[in-house]
Design a protein around this motif. Structure first.
Motif, PDB file in Angstrom:
ATOM      1  N   VAL A 104      30.246 -51.982  29.448  1.00 57.79           N
ATOM      2  CA  VAL A 104      29.002 -52.553  29.969  1.00 57.79           C
ATOM      3  C   VAL A 104      28.096 -51.463  30.539  1.00 57.79           C
ATOM      4  O   VAL A 104      26.872 -51.469  30.320  1.00 57.79           O
ATOM      5  CB  VAL A 104      29.312 -53.624  31.030  1.00 57.79           C
ATOM      6  CG1 VAL A 104      28.050 -54.044  31.763  1.00 57.79           C
ATOM      7  CG2 VAL A 104      29.949 -54.842  30.370  1.00 57.79           C
ATOM      8  N   ALA A 136      23.047 -62.343  23.015  1.00 59.39           N
ATOM      9  CA  ALA A 136      23.303 -62.188  24.451  1.00 59.39           C
ATOM     10  C   ALA A 136      22.123 -62.622  25.307  1.00 59.39           C
ATOM     11  O   ALA A 136      22.316 -63.091  26.435  1.00 59.39           O
ATOM     12  CB  ALA A 136      23.657 -60.731  24.771  1.00 59.39           C
ATOM     13  N   GLN A 152      28.523 -57.247  36.461  1.00 56.49           N
ATOM     14  CA  GLN A 152      28.913 -58.027  35.297  1.00 56.49           C
ATOM     15  C   GLN A 152      30.207 -57.505  34.682  1.00 56.49           C
ATOM     16  O   GLN A 152      31.136 -58.269  34.408  1.00 56.49           O
ATOM     17  CB  GLN A 152      27.800 -58.005  34.250  1.00 56.49           C
ATOM     18  CG  GLN A 152      28.074 -58.913  33.065  1.00 56.49           C
ATOM     19  CD  GLN A 152      26.867 -59.068  32.170  1.00 56.49           C
ATOM     20  OE1 GLN A 152      26.937 -58.784  30.971  1.00 56.49           O
ATOM     21  NE2 GLN A 152      25.753 -59.520  32.720  1.00 56.49           N
ATOM     22  N   GLY A 153      30.280 -56.194  34.470  1.00 59.11           N
ATOM     23  CA  GLY A 153      31.463 -55.636  33.841  1.00 59.11           C
ATOM     24  C   GLY A 153      32.711 -55.742  34.681  1.00 59.11           C
ATOM     25  O   GLY A 153      33.818 -55.917  34.155  1.00 59.11           O
ATOM     26  N   THR A 157      31.658 -61.213  34.305  1.00 54.55           N
ATOM     27  CA  THR A 157      32.038 -61.613  32.948  1.00 54.55           C
ATOM     28  C   THR A 157      33.371 -62.349  32.937  1.00 54.55           C
ATOM     29  O   THR A 157      33.621 -63.188  32.069  1.00 54.55           O
ATOM     30  CB  THR A 157      32.088 -60.381  32.016  1.00 54.55           C
ATOM     31  OG1 THR A 157      32.184 -60.831  30.668  1.00 54.55           O
ATOM     32  CG2 THR A 157      33.268 -59.474  32.338  1.00 54.55           C
ATOM     33  N   GLY A 161      31.725 -65.655  32.642  1.00 57.26           N
ATOM     34  CA  GLY A 161      31.463 -65.431  31.227  1.00 57.26           C
ATOM     35  C   GLY A 161      30.144 -64.739  30.950  1.00 57.26           C
ATOM     36  O   GLY A 161      29.654 -64.778  29.815  1.00 57.26           O
ATOM     37  N   ASP A 162      29.542 -64.077  31.956  1.00 57.49           N
ATOM     38  CA  ASP A 162      28.278 -63.369  31.743  1.00 57.49           C
ATOM     39  C   ASP A 162      28.459 -62.282  30.685  1.00 57.49           C
ATOM     40  O   ASP A 162      29.441 -61.526  30.723  1.00 57.49           O
ATOM     41  CB  ASP A 162      27.797 -62.737  33.047  1.00 57.49           C
ATOM     42  CG  ASP A 162      27.374 -63.773  34.073  1.00 57.49           C
ATOM     43  OD1 ASP A 162      27.624 -64.966  33.843  1.00 57.49           O
ATOM     44  OD2 ASP A 162      26.813 -63.388  35.120  1.00 57.49           O
ATOM     45  N   SER A 163      27.489 -62.172  29.776  1.00 58.45           N
ATOM     46  CA  SER A 163      27.637 -61.211  28.688  1.00 58.45           C
ATOM     47  C   SER A 163      26.295 -60.693  28.194  1.00 58.45           C
ATOM     48  O   SER A 163      26.108 -60.459  27.004  1.00 58.45           O
ATOM     49  CB  SER A 163      28.396 -61.850  27.523  1.00 58.45           C
ATOM     50  OG  SER A 163      27.743 -63.034  27.081  1.00 58.45           O
ATOM     51  N   SER A 167      27.417 -59.008  24.022  1.00 51.10           N
ATOM     52  CA  SER A 167      27.667 -60.418  23.737  1.00 51.10           C
ATOM     53  C   SER A 167      29.131 -60.715  23.429  1.00 51.10           C
ATOM     54  O   SER A 167      29.573 -61.850  23.574  1.00 51.10           O
ATOM     55  CB  SER A 167      26.798 -60.885  22.559  1.00 51.10           C
ATOM     56  OG  SER A 167      27.096 -60.156  21.371  1.00 51.10           O
ATOM     57  N   LEU A 169      31.535 -60.053  25.188  1.00 50.52           N
ATOM     58  CA  LEU A 169      32.237 -60.316  26.437  1.00 50.52           C
ATOM     59  C   LEU A 169      32.239 -61.795  26.827  1.00 50.52           C
ATOM     60  O   LEU A 169      32.839 -62.150  27.851  1.00 50.52           O
ATOM     61  CB  LEU A 169      31.633 -59.490  27.572  1.00 50.52           C
ATOM     62  CG  LEU A 169      31.847 -57.977  27.473  1.00 50.52           C
ATOM     63  CD1 LEU A 169      31.220 -57.271  28.664  1.00 50.52           C
ATOM     64  CD2 LEU A 169      33.322 -57.644  27.401  1.00 50.52           C
ATOM     65  N   TRP A 170      31.621 -62.643  26.027  1.00 52.08           N
ATOM     66  CA  TRP A 170      31.688 -64.074  26.354  1.00 52.08           C
ATOM     67  C   TRP A 170      33.137 -64.561  26.351  1.00 52.08           C
ATOM     68  O   TRP A 170      33.471 -65.552  27.016  1.00 52.08           O
ATOM     69  CB  TRP A 170      30.860 -64.895  25.371  1.00 52.08           C
ATOM     70  CG  TRP A 170      31.445 -65.017  23.990  1.00 52.08           C
ATOM     71  CD1 TRP A 170      31.180 -64.213  22.923  1.00 52.08           C
ATOM     72  CD2 TRP A 170      32.394 -65.987  23.530  1.00 52.08           C
ATOM     73  NE1 TRP A 170      31.910 -64.608  21.824  1.00 52.08           N
ATOM     74  CE2 TRP A 170      32.672 -65.700  22.169  1.00 52.08           C
ATOM     75  CE3 TRP A 170      33.048 -67.065  24.130  1.00 52.08           C
ATOM     76  CZ2 TRP A 170      33.560 -66.452  21.403  1.00 52.08           C
ATOM     77  CZ3 TRP A 170      33.939 -67.816  23.370  1.00 52.08           C
ATOM     78  CH2 TRP A 170      34.179 -67.514  22.025  1.00 52.08           C
TER      79      TRP A 170
END
Length: 392
Positions: A104, A136, A152-153, A157, A161-163, A167, A169-170
């Motif tokens: 990320v 994304a 997020q990383g 995530t 589930g933030d990605s 994308s 990373l969903w």
């Protein structure tokens, strides 16, 4: 399980990661062929072709989930050791978060230096998926920032589930919560080898996940395979292995309503039954076959399989940012989708190799830290209960 079997399963994970890469490449550069973007009739799209399983991202992701449910719990369920589960549970979030955070932050850096070219490339290829940064970006308010990328990383995530930076990373939230679920189920059954108890727990978990979120069913399928497969595995004759593998691949490559090669499944698979059930069953069959068919296990356990497995998770993490940067730039420069895909694959393998090196270092540090934590816990427990007398 033996080391050889571990390598064969890791190799299958790597092959599944390549299928996800193939799917994203199709969405980016051949959107009409995908059968999802545009008005191409399903009978004329890739979804109805026999080779679609090789690029079917949904089937590959379901395979990841089934494999996680299996490998995270198999050793404990066959030995009755719960300490394995404790260590795995402690490590699970940081084990996933370390490589994810690096990927990320790398994506944030590409935003910061203007290294993404997906928007003009999408205008050329006609892919709405590509135009939204691999799906994304769902709104125009996204503003890249180092703090946002770090949060997020490292955390979001997995929790939500933030990605937006990658994308792929969903899947991490499903992976995280699914892992917690199968660890909990394994705690219930590790010291209860009775078949009846295992069937009750598996059935209850399947009903609960089916009602709450069918996307978690693959984790239950992997756990069920770990709990019910004989300790020494199955001995699968080669003819049976060929038939089972072909059947599993048919299920993994199917999409609802597909025609052509997959038309038989369209005729027999009820539309009301969620497709994750089919993918879970197909992936479980594929894993069971790999565990029991000696020829398949030997093939997958060769050096190429070991390398494929080691690069699988890093490759999965880095390929979309590289597709949207290097791949998009190559596409604009050459006007050639094959050249863009080849450039993406080459650079993604280089990036995955570097990230795999970091992952090995990170896992070694985690193992040391977890060893210290568990040793301290054991010493504290011994201090509370006093020394345990040796039997006469």
């Amino acid at each position: 399980m033996s080391n050889e079997r571990d390598v064969s399963l890791d190799a299958m994970r790597g092959i599944a990661a390549l299928a996800v890469f193939g799917w994203h490449s199709m969405l980016a550069f051949y959107p009409l062929s995908s059968g999802y973007l545009g008005a191409t009739p399903i009978a004329e799209s890739a979804r109805s072709q026999f080779w679609f399983v090789a690029v079917h991202g949904a089937g590959a992701v379901a395979f990841f989930f089934v494999l996680s449910g299996f490998v995270l719990t198999r050793l404990s369920l066959t030995t009755g050791r719960t300490d394995i589960l404790v260590r795995g549970l402690i490590k699970r979030w940081p084990r996933l978060a370390g490589p994810a955070l690096v990927a990320v932050l790398g994506s944030w850096l590409l935003f910061a230096v203007g290294g993404y070219f997906y928007a003009p490339a999408a205008a050329l290829s006609g892919s709405s998926w590509f135009a939204r940064f691999g799906g994304a970006l769902t709104d125009s308010s996204f503003q890249p920032s180092f703090v946002g990328a770090f949060l997020q990383g490292a955390v979001l995530t997995f929790l939500r589930g933030d990605s937006t930076y990658d994308s792929s990373l969903w899947t991490m939230a499903y992976e995280f919560y699914g892992s917690l679920m199968v660890y909990a189920l394994a705690f219930l059954l590790a010291t209860r080898p009775a078949l009846r108890a295992r069937l009750i727990v598996i059935g209850g978990a399947a009903v609960a996940c089916g009602a709450a979120n069918p996307a978690l069913i693959p984790f239950v399928a992997g756990f069920a395979l770990a709990a019910l497969l004989p300790r020494q595995g199955l001995r699968v004759p080669a003819p049976v292995g060929v038939i089972a593998t072909a059947t599993a691949l048919l299920g993994c490559g199917y999409t609802q309503g597909a025609l052509g090669f997959y038309a038989p499944l369209t005729a027999i698979w009820p539309a009301w039954l969620p497709i994750p059930y089919l993918y879970a069953a197909a992936a479980a069959l594929l894993i069971a076959t790999a565990e029991g068919w000696a020829g398949m296990r030997r093939l997958l356990s060769r050096p190429w399989g070991r390398a494929c497995g080691e690069l699988s998770f890093p490759f999965y993490l880095v390929h979309v940012p590289i597709l949207c940067s290097v791949g998009a730039y190559a596409f604009l420069a050459t006007r050639s989708a094959p050249a863009a895909i080849a450039a993406t694959l080459l650079v993604a393998l280089v990036g995955a190799t570097a990230l795999a090196g970091f992952s090995r270092w990170w896992l070694a540090r985690l193992n040391v830290a977890v060893g210290v934590v568990t040793a301290s816990f054991q010493r504290g427990r011994l201090g509370r209960t006093g020394p345990i007398a040796s039997p006469p």
